[in-house]
Design an enzyme around this catalytic site. Structure first.
Site, PDB file in Angstrom:
ATOM      1  N   SER A  75       6.485 -14.407  -4.419  1.00 54.91           N
ATOM      2  CA  SER A  75       5.362 -13.904  -3.637  1.00 54.91           C
ATOM      3  C   SER A  75       4.582 -15.044  -3.006  1.00 54.91           C
ATOM      4  O   SER A  75       4.520 -16.149  -3.550  1.00 54.91           O
ATOM      5  CB  SER A  75       4.440 -13.093  -4.556  1.00 54.91           C
ATOM      6  OG  SER A  75       3.206 -12.808  -3.932  1.00 54.91           O
ATOM      7  N   TYR A 128      -1.238 -11.787 -11.849  1.00 59.73           N
ATOM      8  CA  TYR A 128       0.016 -11.472 -11.156  1.00 59.73           C
ATOM      9  C   TYR A 128       0.553 -12.705 -10.432  1.00 59.73           C
ATOM     10  O   TYR A 128       1.722 -13.070 -10.576  1.00 59.73           O
ATOM     11  CB  TYR A 128      -0.196 -10.336 -10.155  1.00 59.73           C
ATOM     12  CG  TYR A 128       0.918 -10.229  -9.135  1.00 59.73           C
ATOM     13  CD1 TYR A 128       2.175  -9.746  -9.510  1.00 59.73           C
ATOM     14  CD2 TYR A 128       0.732 -10.627  -7.807  1.00 59.73           C
ATOM     15  CE1 TYR A 128       3.203  -9.661  -8.593  1.00 59.73           C
ATOM     16  CE2 TYR A 128       1.760 -10.546  -6.899  1.00 59.73           C
ATOM     17  CZ  TYR A 128       2.991 -10.071  -7.281  1.00 59.73           C
ATOM     18  OH  TYR A 128       4.009  -9.996  -6.380  1.00 59.73           O
ATOM     19  N   LYS A 171       4.126 -15.246 -11.036  1.00 59.74           N
ATOM     20  CA  LYS A 171       5.099 -15.683 -10.038  1.00 59.74           C
ATOM     21  C   LYS A 171       5.212 -17.205 -10.018  1.00 59.74           C
ATOM     22  O   LYS A 171       6.314 -17.756  -9.896  1.00 59.74           O
ATOM     23  CB  LYS A 171       4.720 -15.160  -8.653  1.00 59.74           C
ATOM     24  CG  LYS A 171       4.805 -13.639  -8.508  1.00 59.74           C
ATOM     25  CD  LYS A 171       6.202 -13.119  -8.791  1.00 59.74           C
ATOM     26  CE  LYS A 171       6.324 -11.624  -8.547  1.00 59.74           C
ATOM     27  NZ  LYS A 171       7.656 -11.076  -8.889  1.00 59.74           N
TER      28      LYS A 171
END
Length: 342
Positions: A125, A150, A154
């Site tokens: 991402s 989040y 990643k």
């Protein structure tokens, strides 16, 4: 052609990638625990490609089931790993869920292939860039402190993959850092299907337009942008799906950059939330009822990618613009009204 494991293959991006893999001559095999998807998506895929893909329902965080699957499927030559929790806001509220789900599933997969050559495409991402210093952001930009758990999963996952590729000789890995997927398949048989309250902008837009929701809230109108709303690089999900096929092809022929590489996957330009709303209203002919709300924790103000490397080395570029993104999203929402899923 090769068998490709697609984890999270009944999800939004995963289901579109299954279709594009099939169209490119591959045999996709899906593993999904259906925590954020619906089993009926298999039927939708079958309507598009003519066959129902092989499907296995289990959680990749279960080490024994993951190992058993790998032992029973020795002919898989590549993996596209989508299966993960993915909502910025939810990750701020429940970080442990994200660290558990996103790391254990990845590590169990990698451990299962310790002795086997494998091509591995990771769903990463643009959140790894945090709040970038310059735009458009390139793959060589520093990875900054994540603005959400989040995003942190990643970042750490990319570190795990890079170190794994360096330590062992059997992994060939590409991490695709993609921006903001939107849109739906041209047939309107596949699209974003959130369970419960959506976590992304477009389902809120289309659900408001169709009458499922009374109004849309735009989180923040006082950012340092031309209209005060956040700016993102929106990319059509079909273009994104094709990028994963391109990554598998590059790994199969041998990536000259070595056994670990990263690529930005976007359009190379940014649109604000207000611009996205305006584009939807134009494409659909629907006037949206929206209001401004407070800023949302973890949101980056503006980010869009430099996609030069993807065009040159991955031989991929986005082909569908924001009009197609919005029109296909609306077509999908209207399909769901007549053909409910779930």
């Amino acid at each position: 052609m090769s068998k490709i494991l697609v984890t999270g293959g009944t999800g939004y991006i995963g289901s579109h990638t299954v279709v594009e893999l099939f169209n490119a001559g591959y045999t996709p095999v899906i593993v999904d625990n259906l925590s954020n998807s619906n089993i009926q998506i298999l039927d939708q895929i079958e309507k598009i490609i003519g066959i129902k893909p092989e499907f296995h329902e289990f959680d990749l965080c279960d080490e024994s089931k993951t190992k058993a699957f790998i032992l029973n499927n020795p002919d898989i030559s590549g993996i596209i790993h989508f299966a993960a929790s993915k909502a910025v806001g939810e990750s701020v509220a429940d970080p442990l869920k994200y660290y558990y789900n996103n790391f254990f599933s990845l590590i169990n997969l990698l451990n299962g292939y310790r002795e086997t050559p494998i091509n591995f495409v990771f769903s990463s991402s643009c959140t790894v860039y945090g709040e970038p210093d310059t735009l458009p952001v390139t793959e060589f930009a520093p990875v900054k402190k994540a603005t959400s758990p989040y995003g942190n999963t990643k970042q750490i996952a990319e570190e795990i993959l890079q170190e794994t590729a360096s330590a062992y000789g059997n992994y060939n890995i590409i991490a695709l850092r993609y921006f903001n997927p939107v849109g739906a398949h041209a047939t309107a048989l596949l699209g974003e299907l959130p369970n419960g309250v959506p976590q992304n902008l477009l389902p809120f837009i289309t659900q408001t337009a169709i009458g499922k929701r009374e109004k849309l809230t735009v989180f923040g109108n006082d950012y340092d942008t031309p209209d005060g709303s956040c700016i993102r690089d929106y990319i059509h999900v079909v273009d994104l799906a094709k990028a994963h096929v391109a990554a598998i092809k590059l790994l199969e022929k041998g990536n000259p950059n070595g056994n670990y590489d990263v690529f930005n996957i976007g359009t190379g330009q940014g649109n604000s939330v207000i611009e996205a709303i305006t584009a939807f209203e134009k494409a659909s002919g629907q006037k949206l009822n929206y209001e401004f709300g407070p800023r949302r924790d973890g949101d980056v103000i503006k980010v869009y990618g430099d996609v030069t490397k993807s065009a040159k080395e991955l031989n991929w570029k986005a082909e569908l613009g924001i009009d197609e993104m919005m029109a296909s999203s609306w077509k999908w929402e209207k399909y769901l009204k007549e053909n409910p899923i779930g």
